[in-house]
Motif scaffolding. Structure first.
Motif, PDB file in Angstrom:
ATOM      1  N   LEU A 146       1.209   6.510  -5.333  1.00 48.12           N
ATOM      2  CA  LEU A 146       1.522   6.555  -6.765  1.00 48.12           C
ATOM      3  C   LEU A 146       1.816   7.982  -7.206  1.00 48.12           C
ATOM      4  CD1 LEU A 146       1.844   5.149  -9.470  1.00 48.12           C
ATOM      5  CD2 LEU A 146      -0.647   5.267  -9.773  1.00 48.12           C
ATOM      6  N   ALA A 186       5.707   0.377  -2.623  1.00 51.30           N
ATOM      7  CA  ALA A 186       6.007   1.220  -3.780  1.00 51.30           C
ATOM      8  C   ALA A 186       7.499   1.495  -3.933  1.00 51.30           C
ATOM      9  CB  ALA A 186       5.252   2.546  -3.662  1.00 51.30           C
ATOM     10  N   TYR A 441      -2.751   0.198 -12.248  1.00 52.16           N
ATOM     11  CA  TYR A 441      -1.998   0.734 -11.113  1.00 52.16           C
ATOM     12  C   TYR A 441      -0.586   0.171 -11.076  1.00 52.16           C
ATOM     13  CZ  TYR A 441      -0.635   1.728  -6.300  1.00 52.16           C
ATOM     14  OH  TYR A 441       0.045   2.162  -5.192  1.00 52.16           O
ATOM     15  N   LEU A 445       2.910   2.134 -11.364  1.00 56.45           N
ATOM     16  CA  LEU A 445       3.842   2.044 -10.245  1.00 56.45           C
ATOM     17  C   LEU A 445       5.194   1.515 -10.701  1.00 56.45           C
ATOM     18  CD1 LEU A 445       3.909   2.498  -7.146  1.00 56.45           C
ATOM     19  CD2 LEU A 445       3.358   0.076  -6.889  1.00 56.45           C
TER      20      LEU A 445
END
Length: 463
Positions: A146, A186, A441, A445
């Motif tokens: 991240l 990601a 999160y 992201l």
């Protein structure tokens, strides 16, 4: 309440299985074992982040839709180079590992002890904000990935020593595979930096004959191809998978590399250290030139001379990788493992600013950030107690200046990953808080850092 769509990924790394070759003459007492290693499952959102199914923090408005991380588009023209962090996957720490690994201790520091200030002695002049960690810790990996995303980093280049059981190479191989899974989820790229020195070590150990050295390197190439080169997130330039080599340190000729690559379906875009090695390499990449140190110090004038020489050579290549680094301050002498390579002063960020500007100015294919986390040599850009977020803030500004003027993330956004990590640690075992942190999160992201920050503020206010 909208249902949260997730995918659970269980790593059963049968990929550690070794491709055997009759030429790899390792004694029967030291075979290359076939291993199946099971790693913990983790959950990553692949759709729009939605409100958690819990009454906690219900007052925080979470958008009903937001784009998910996308697979990197490598087909169109780019306005600037890829920004890739050189990443070391070799750290081992309890409780994931049975003991602290050599890269934290160098068989000198007692990292198992904790000082009165709460820190542990480690083999480094610098200390990560996270504390020393295991490179397979899924919470730390999520934090690191991240951070890369919010910094404007496109992915990671990882040192790979092969899958042999020598030293800690096997555990580093497994940790590399886990890192790549997190990068994939990601929407970030990854690249292998092949360490051919492993072949030389195996020969010196009596586990491989010189006649079969190329066959062993070909095994490595086949393993890389089967596991990673064909992945859609593996970095390609002009349709070729990018491959770096930290050297060469064993195979010194163009003919040897051509033979090694002959087993691959697609010729890699190959980069060697400092100088291009024949037609097998497209170009080279530079590294802190510590061999130019005088009385243990690399001066800024000597550094600039080396940069000038490298970029002059690079001007004759069709492709090259330019490196930027914050300084160099190894701990080898203090740890008693060898002489120091020298010292390059960080100079309050000026060294990184100089090398970063030089890298972008010369218009390379890739700007390599050296390094994300080599604590032993003191070339770290991930946040530390000594430098905080200084280097990642500089990367954000460089991306805005040289690659994407609309890059949206701010210095404040860089604090979100550590906030999530610390809350996970302090609320370990709390499923409700864990679900909220998963949402925060995924929001960050997916680019919605304002909603993530609001949710984290609420979590911190909970009794």
């Amino acid at each position: 309440m909208a249902k949260k769509s997730t995918v659970t990924i269980m790593f059963i790394l049968a990929t550690v299985a070794v491709v055997s070759c009759g030429g790899s003459q390792e004694p029967s007492g030291l075979p290359e074992p076939t291993a199946t290693i099971s790693l913990p499952a983790f959950t990553v959102s692949t759709s729009e982040p939605t409100a958690p199914s819990t009454p906690l923090c219900a007052e925080v408005e979470i958008p009903s839709s937001s784009p998910s991380p996308q697979i990197p588009d490598q087909t169109g023209a780019r306005s600037g180079p890829y920004i890739m962090a050189h990443f070391m996957p070799w750290y081992e720490a309890p409780p994931i590992a049975s003991s602290w690994g050599q890269h934290w201790t160098m068989n000198h520091y007692r990292t198992e002890t904790v000082g009165t200030d709460g820190t542990r002695p480690i083999a480094s002049h610098y200390y990560p904000l996270t504390g020393p960690y295991d490179s397979m810790d899924e919470d730390v990996l999520a934090y690191q990935v991240l951070l890369m995303k919010l910094s404007g980093i496109d992915g990671a280049i990882v040192d790979w020593y092969g899958h042999t059981s020598r030293s800690d190479y096997r555990s580093s191989h497994v940790r590399t595979a886990v890192l790549f899974q997190y990068l994939q989820q990601a929407g970030l790229n990854f690249v292998i930096c092949y360490e051919d020195q492993t072949v030389g070590h195996l020969i010196n150990d009596g586990r491989l004959s010189t006649e079969n050295a190329i066959a062993r390197a070909q095994e490595d190439m086949i393993a890389i191809q089967e596991r990673w080169l064909q992945d859609e997130t593996y970095l390609r330039i002009d349709g070729q998978p990018v491959l770096l080599n930290f050297g060469p340190q064993y195979f010194r000729t163009n003919a040897e590399w051509n033979e090694i690559f002959s087993v691959l379906e697609t010729q890699p875009l190959f980069f060697t250290l400092d100088s291009r090695i024949g037609s097998s390499a497209a170009g080279a990449f530079n590294w802190p030139p510590m061999h130019e140190s005088w009385e243990g110090v690399l001066s800024m004038s000597a550094l600039k001379m080396q940069l000038s020489n490298f970029y002059l050579r690079a001007s004759y290549w069709e492709h090259f990788v330019a490196s930027a680094y914050p300084g160099f301050h190894d701990i080898y002498a203090q740890a008693g493992v060898g002489q120091s390579y020298g010292f390059l002063d960080a100079d309050e960020g000026e060294t990184f600013a100089t090398t970063l500007e030089q890298a972008f100015t010369h218009n390379p294919d890739i700007v390599q950030l050296v390094t994300w986390n080599d604590y032993g040599e003191g070339t770290i850009i991930e946040p530390t107690q000594e430098f905080g977020y200084q280097y990642l803030e500089m990367v954000q500004e460089a991306r805005r200046q040289w690659v994407d003027p609309d890059f949206p993330f701010t210095a404040d956004d860089l604090r979100i990953p550590l906030q999530i990590l610390e809350l996970r640690r302090s609320h370990a075992g709390d499923a409700e808080i864990g679900a909220l942190l998963d949402s925060a999160y995924n929001l960050a992201l997916n680019g919605d850092t304002s909603s993530a920050a609001a949710l984290l503020q609420c979590i911190e206010s909970l009794p």
